[in-house]
Design a protein around this motif. Structure first.
Motif, mmCIF file in Angstrom:
data_model
loop_
_atom_site.group_PDB
_atom_site.id
_atom_site.type_symbol
_atom_site.label_atom_id
_atom_site.label_comp_id
_atom_site.label_asym_id
_atom_site.label_seq_id
_atom_site.Cartn_x
_atom_site.Cartn_y
_atom_site.Cartn_z
ATOM 1 N N GLU A 314 0.832 -1.209 0.000
ATOM 2 C CA GLU A 314 0.000 0.000 0.000
ATOM 3 C C GLU A 314 0.865 1.257 0.000
ATOM 4 O O GLU A 314 0.569 2.233 -0.705
ATOM 5 N N ARG A 315 1.954 1.216 0.745
ATOM 6 C CA ARG A 315 2.827 2.400 0.824
ATOM 7 C C ARG A 315 3.441 2.736 -0.526
ATOM 8 O O ARG A 315 3.480 3.904 -0.938
ATOM 9 N N ILE A 316 3.927 1.692 -1.244
ATOM 10 C CA ILE A 316 4.609 1.971 -2.515
ATOM 11 C C ILE A 316 3.688 1.781 -3.714
ATOM 12 O O ILE A 316 4.069 2.104 -4.840
ATOM 13 N N GLY A 317 2.480 1.243 -3.488
ATOM 14 C CA GLY A 317 1.493 1.177 -4.554
ATOM 15 C C GLY A 317 1.288 -0.173 -5.199
ATOM 16 O O GLY A 317 0.314 -0.355 -5.936
ATOM 17 N N VAL A 318 2.181 -1.150 -4.929
ATOM 18 C CA VAL A 318 2.053 -2.445 -5.581
ATOM 19 C C VAL A 318 2.968 -3.460 -4.915
ATOM 20 O O VAL A 318 4.018 -3.106 -4.381
ATOM 21 N N PHE A 319 2.558 -4.725 -4.927
ATOM 22 C CA PHE A 319 3.463 -5.831 -4.640
ATOM 23 C C PHE A 319 4.031 -6.240 -5.988
ATOM 24 O O PHE A 319 3.384 -6.959 -6.751
ATOM 25 N N GLY A 320 5.192 -5.751 -6.310
ATOM 26 C CA GLY A 320 5.724 -5.814 -7.672
ATOM 27 C C GLY A 320 6.344 -7.144 -8.037
ATOM 28 O O GLY A 320 7.531 -7.231 -8.359
ATOM 29 N N HIS A 321 5.530 -8.172 -8.005
ATOM 30 C CA HIS A 321 6.005 -9.507 -8.351
ATOM 31 C C HIS A 321 4.875 -10.273 -9.014
ATOM 32 O O HIS A 321 3.707 -10.066 -8.695
ATOM 33 N N GLY A 322 5.213 -11.193 -9.903
ATOM 34 C CA GLY A 322 4.202 -12.074 -10.473
ATOM 35 C C GLY A 322 4.779 -12.923 -11.588
ATOM 36 O O GLY A 322 5.698 -12.500 -12.293
ATOM 37 N N PHE A 323 4.250 -14.132 -11.733
ATOM 38 C CA PHE A 323 4.582 -15.010 -12.853
ATOM 39 C C PHE A 323 3.329 -15.192 -13.715
ATOM 40 O O PHE A 323 2.213 -15.259 -13.194
#
Length: 450
Positions: A314-323
């Motif tokens: 929430e703080r940075i806007g995204v959980f920047g991971h995914g396959f």
């Protein structure tokens, strides 16, 4: 073997690069081409049938050719062959499998994240450990402790946590934030006259000493398999896991338990965490989750692990991971049906019921002149082979594995041991069939060395 021109073996050598082999040797010898499987058996392209004594790669719980899994896969392919779990989207099979995994987890868990292999899952778990430390304002708390001879995969982070030299050499691994503590295998590293209790005490002392050398405030997590599978089925000494957990709690270090091999019944409990009373913060699962019919793995995390990660996203806007394939609908549908089969047919109970016979036969074979000792739990075991006086490390176990394959049983040689992990559907009679063949293989190796 003689390889005919234009045969499938020759085409394999010409076009395919294989994992976990000496590539130059493979170019000369080729490999075994498996064409079909049914129950605990697989058949090669010459028609020879083998007991798959390692369940593929420690993974085919329900056996080969299970029609319920192929039918579920086809039905899901027809309905929704692919969708993703990115960007606020999802689908039914991933939701249903997540719910089941949370319901059967050995300790209370909060969330499930899917990937496609144990390596990927351990790699992502390491990334999440680091992400979480940043979320908590602890940017220096990033080191991860693995164990010598532990195995957690071959991706860059997972391969670094792994403690096997063959997975480090020439790959520029391990990463410098990964450190390793002693291997808790009493049969291999116990000193002359040292009791098992004293060995456990020494192993725990080594862990405490490592933490103090590195600095407790720099260490984020400890990674461990309940039983170290790919390191040679190394069973923990009495009191080891109790002591490890006490040390980790004292220093606020997360416990990540890798049940990629042990999970879903292998040790005679649904999870080896239940066998050894381990309470993980994060649980990594794969292999038997889908009987490896399709690539699938899962990371289960407790709420204390998850909440800081959610806050940071929430703080940075995204959980920047995914396959692309995370939570793949066909894989998760097959995984769900596979776990239903394990439960309905009480395959965990079958492993528990056959443990005495399985380990007893291994112990009988340990009396053979070629053998040294045996070990195991549930339907996971190893026979230690005496090294050849004039050979390289591992030659003796490799010779036994080769002789056993000629007898019609596939196992895996790891260092000085031959390892067994048959499908959970195996019967008492099939255990005898498998280990009778091993006895013949030991005789063959003994005769060749006479």
């Amino acid at each position: 073997m003689t390889i005919a021109p234009n045969s499938i073996e020759a085409r394999d050598i010409a076009y395919q690069m294989h994992p976990n082999v000496n590539l130059r040797t493979y170019e000369k010898s080729g490999g075994l081409v498996i064409e079909s499987g049914e129950g605990i058996y697989v058949t090669d392209n010459s028609g020879k049938r083998y007991i798959e004594g390692l369940a593929g790669l420690w993974s085919v719980a329900v056996g080969f050719g299970e029609k319920r899994l192929s039918e579920v896969a086809k039905a899901q392919m027809d309905k929704l062959p692919y969708y993703h779990t990115f960007a606020y989207k999802t689908h039914g099979p991933s939701i249903e499998l997540s719910e089941m995994l949370i319901s059967i987890a050995p300790v209370p868990m909060s969330k499930v994240h899917f990937t496609s292999s144990g390596s990927e899952a351990n790699d992502l778990a390491a990334k999440m450990v680091w992400y979480r430390s940043n979320a908590l304002g602890k940017p220096d708390k990033k080191k991860i402790i693995g164990r010598i001879y532990g195995y957690h995969g071959v991706t860059i982070a997972a391969g670094s946590i792994t403690g096997l030299p063959r997975n480090h050499q020439s790959f520029d691994l391990p990463l410098d934030r990964m450190v390793h503590t002693s291997c808790p295998s009493y049969v291999h590293f116990g000193k002359d006259g040292e009791s098992e209790a004293d060995f456990t005490k020494r192993m725990l002392g080594d862990l405490e000493d490592l933490i103090q050398r590195e600095g407790p405030d720099t260490i984020a997590a400890f990674w461990g398999e309940p039983v170290m599978g790919a390191g040679g089925v190394l069973v923990p000494p009495v009191g080891y896991w109790e002591g490890v957990q006490e040390i980790l709690r004292k220093h606020d270090i997360l416990l990540v338990v890798d049940e990629v091999i042990c999970g879903f019944g292998r040790t005679g409990k649904m999870f080896a965490c239940q066998t050894y009373d381990i309470k993980p913060d994060v649980l990594v699962l794969s292999k038997q989750i889908s009987s490896s019919y399709l690539p699938l793995s899962a990371i289960l995390m407790n709420d204390a692990f998850y909440q800081p990660i959610a806050d940071e996203s929430e703080r940075i806007g995204v959980f920047g991971h995914g396959f692309t394939a995370s939570g793949h609908p066909v894989a998760t549908a097959v995984g769900l049906e596979n776990l239903k089969i394990i439960q309905e047919r009480d395959l965990v109970g079958n492993a528990a019921a056959l443990e005495e016979k399985f380990l007893g036969r291994l112990n009988e074979l340990a009396q053979h002149p070629v053998a040294h000792s045996s070990r195991g739990v549930g339907l996971l075991g190893a026979l230690e082979i005496k090294p050849f006086a004039d050979g390289k490390p591992g030659d003796a176990a490799a010779a036994v594995a080769a002789a056993l394959q000629e007898e019609g049983v596939i196992c895996r040689a790891v260092m000085e041991a031959v390892c067994f992990c048959p499908p959970l559907i195996i019967t008492a009679e099939q255990i005898d069939e498998m280990f009778d063949a091993l006895g013949h293989a030991l005789d063959t190796v003994a005769a060749s060395r006479a």
